[in-house]
Motif scaffolding. Structure first.
Motif, PDB file in Angstrom:
ATOM      1  N   SER A 180     -44.498  -2.301   2.208  1.00 47.03           N
ATOM      2  CA  SER A 180     -44.097  -2.671   0.857  1.00 47.03           C
ATOM      3  C   SER A 180     -43.045  -1.671   0.394  1.00 47.03           C
ATOM      4  CB  SER A 180     -45.304  -2.645  -0.090  1.00 47.03           C
ATOM      5  OG  SER A 180     -44.911  -2.991  -1.398  1.00 47.03           O
ATOM      6  N   MET A 181     -41.807  -2.145   0.224  1.00 44.19           N
ATOM      7  CA  MET A 181     -40.696  -1.261  -0.125  1.00 44.19           C
ATOM      8  C   MET A 181     -40.156  -1.654  -1.497  1.00 44.19           C
ATOM      9  SD  MET A 181     -38.855  -0.967   3.644  1.00 44.19           S
ATOM     10  CE  MET A 181     -39.041  -2.707   4.049  1.00 44.19           C
ATOM     11  N   ASP A 182     -39.919  -0.654  -2.329  1.00 41.35           N
ATOM     12  CA  ASP A 182     -39.484  -0.910  -3.703  1.00 41.35           C
ATOM     13  C   ASP A 182     -38.036  -1.370  -3.797  1.00 41.35           C
ATOM     14  OD1 ASP A 182     -41.967  -0.193  -4.689  1.00 41.35           O
ATOM     15  OD2 ASP A 182     -41.402   1.911  -4.975  1.00 41.35           O
ATOM     16  N   ARG A 183     -37.214  -0.975  -2.842  1.00 41.08           N
ATOM     17  CA  ARG A 183     -35.798  -1.303  -2.878  1.00 41.08           C
ATOM     18  C   ARG A 183     -35.352  -1.853  -1.532  1.00 41.08           C
ATOM     19  NH1 ARG A 183     -32.522   0.881  -6.755  1.00 41.08           N
ATOM     20  NH2 ARG A 183     -31.365  -1.031  -6.306  1.00 41.08           N
ATOM     21  N   ASP A 184     -34.156  -2.407  -1.509  1.00 48.72           N
ATOM     22  CA  ASP A 184     -33.536  -2.826  -0.263  1.00 48.72           C
ATOM     23  C   ASP A 184     -33.234  -1.602   0.595  1.00 48.72           C
ATOM     24  OD1 ASP A 184     -32.087  -4.926   1.359  1.00 48.72           O
ATOM     25  OD2 ASP A 184     -30.432  -3.547   0.974  1.00 48.72           O
ATOM     26  N   PHE A 185     -33.131  -1.816   1.909  1.00 51.23           N
ATOM     27  CA  PHE A 185     -32.873  -0.714   2.841  1.00 51.23           C
ATOM     28  C   PHE A 185     -31.684   0.153   2.416  1.00 51.23           C
ATOM     29  CE2 PHE A 185     -34.966  -3.573   6.061  1.00 51.23           C
ATOM     30  CZ  PHE A 185     -35.998  -2.717   6.399  1.00 51.23           C
ATOM     31  N   VAL A 186     -30.648  -0.484   1.911  1.00 52.78           N
ATOM     32  CA  VAL A 186     -29.407   0.240   1.645  1.00 52.78           C
ATOM     33  C   VAL A 186     -29.592   1.346   0.615  1.00 52.78           C
ATOM     34  CG1 VAL A 186     -28.530  -1.271  -0.185  1.00 52.78           C
ATOM     35  CG2 VAL A 186     -26.919  -0.091   1.337  1.00 52.78           C
ATOM     36  N   PHE A 187     -30.601   1.224  -0.246  1.00 51.78           N
ATOM     37  CA  PHE A 187     -30.834   2.221  -1.284  1.00 51.78           C
ATOM     38  C   PHE A 187     -31.840   3.288  -0.875  1.00 51.78           C
ATOM     39  CE2 PHE A 187     -29.785  -1.751  -3.586  1.00 51.78           C
ATOM     40  CZ  PHE A 187     -28.589  -1.346  -4.164  1.00 51.78           C
ATOM     41  N   MET A 188     -32.418   3.168   0.301  1.00 55.53           N
ATOM     42  CA  MET A 188     -33.495   4.050   0.730  1.00 55.53           C
ATOM     43  C   MET A 188     -32.988   5.162   1.643  1.00 55.53           C
ATOM     44  SD  MET A 188     -36.244   1.028   1.550  1.00 55.53           S
ATOM     45  CE  MET A 188     -37.298   2.155   2.462  1.00 55.53           C
ATOM     46  N   ASP A 189     -33.632   6.326   1.518  1.00 54.65           N
ATOM     47  CA  ASP A 189     -33.427   7.441   2.449  1.00 54.65           C
ATOM     48  C   ASP A 189     -31.990   7.906   2.504  1.00 54.65           C
ATOM     49  OD1 ASP A 189     -36.065   7.785   3.180  1.00 54.65           O
ATOM     50  OD2 ASP A 189     -35.962   6.301   4.758  1.00 54.65           O
TER      51      ASP A 189
END
Length: 260
Positions: free
Chosen positions: A246-255
């Motif tokens: 369960s991820m709060d944002r799309d991949f592009v905004f993560m890490d």
């Protein structure tokens, strides 16, 4: 006695990125290829090399899938060119633009549903309706792992892919023995300029399998579903396990790094 012609696959968005990898895998499997592009019909270098090496019979077809009439005409053009209806349809082309609940509009919804849902539905109907006697077309819809655990990013895109995912079981029941309908749901696969290498490594480490999906993974899954005659109504996640998170944002905004 004349030899049987190679099975024919129609791959939308088949000249670039994941679509090109799917086309290469099908070429290696002995398919003739009808490759669709919106305007540019020049294969990527590796795809062109594979088509030449395999001696693949292929042809490119341009069509704007935002135009509802283009889908029916595309299948008619493919059938006329090859002299037979497609045995396999891979609905890979999609529209992917950013919006969220605040910026979502009727036009954004209409644009995404036209390309990501209506076009695959109309292409699927045309392929099944045009099938020859005894021909059981295979349909593979390219979905997205986010349909299992969505977030609020790319909202119109996500909604259109959720609708396409839900159509798989419905169409499989509707067609029965006339066609097989399945789907492949990739995760983050090919990075754009929005990502850097370090971010991609961190994202991969988050996945249950500690890896992201690669184009070849998706292509092999498409080939498997295309060639297994007892499978219909299935959605196969090929995403390193991303659909279980369960991820709060799309991949592009993560890490991203602090200075990114």
């Amino acid at each position: 006695m004349s030899a049987c012609p190679a099975p024919l696959a129609l791959v939308t968005g088949g000249f670039r990125r994941v679509g090109a990898s799917i086309a290469m895998e099908l070429a290696r499997a002995g398919y003739a290829l009808a490759l669709h592009g919106r305007s540019d019909l020049t294969p990527e270098a590796e795809l062109a090399e594979t088509l030449a090496k395999q001696g693949t019979e292929w042809h490119g077809f341009s069509a704007d899938l935002a135009d509802c009439d283009a889908s029916q005409l595309l299948v008619e053009r493919v059938t006329a060119h090859f002299g037979r209806a497609p045995d396999l349809l891979v609905n890979n082309a999609s529209l992917f633009e950013y919006d969220d609940w605040q910026s979502m509009s009727a036009q954004m919804l209409a644009d995404h549903f036209a390309v990501n849902l209506f076009a695959p539905m109309l292409l699927t109907r045309a392929v099944v309706a045009g099938a020859g006697e005894g021909q059981v077309p295979a349909i593979v819809q390219i979905i997205d792992q986010r349909v299992r655990n969505p977030n609020g990013d790319q909202l119109s895109y996500t909604l259109s892919k959720q609708a396409l995912a839900e159509s798989i079981r419905t169409l499989a029941r509707a067609f029965g023995a006339k066609a097989r309908v399945n789907g492949v749901a990739p995760g983050l696969t090919l990075a754009t300029s929005d990502y850097d290498d370090a971010q991609m490594q961190r994202l991969a480490a988050r996945m249950p399998l500690h890896r992201l999906s690669a184009p070849g993974d998706i292509a092999r899954a498409v080939r498997y579903l295309a060639q297994e005659p007892a499978i219909t109504g299935q959605l196969l996640f090929v995403d390193g396990g991303a659909h279980m998170l369960s991820m709060d944002r799309d991949f592009v905004f993560m890490d991203k790094t602090d200075d990114a």
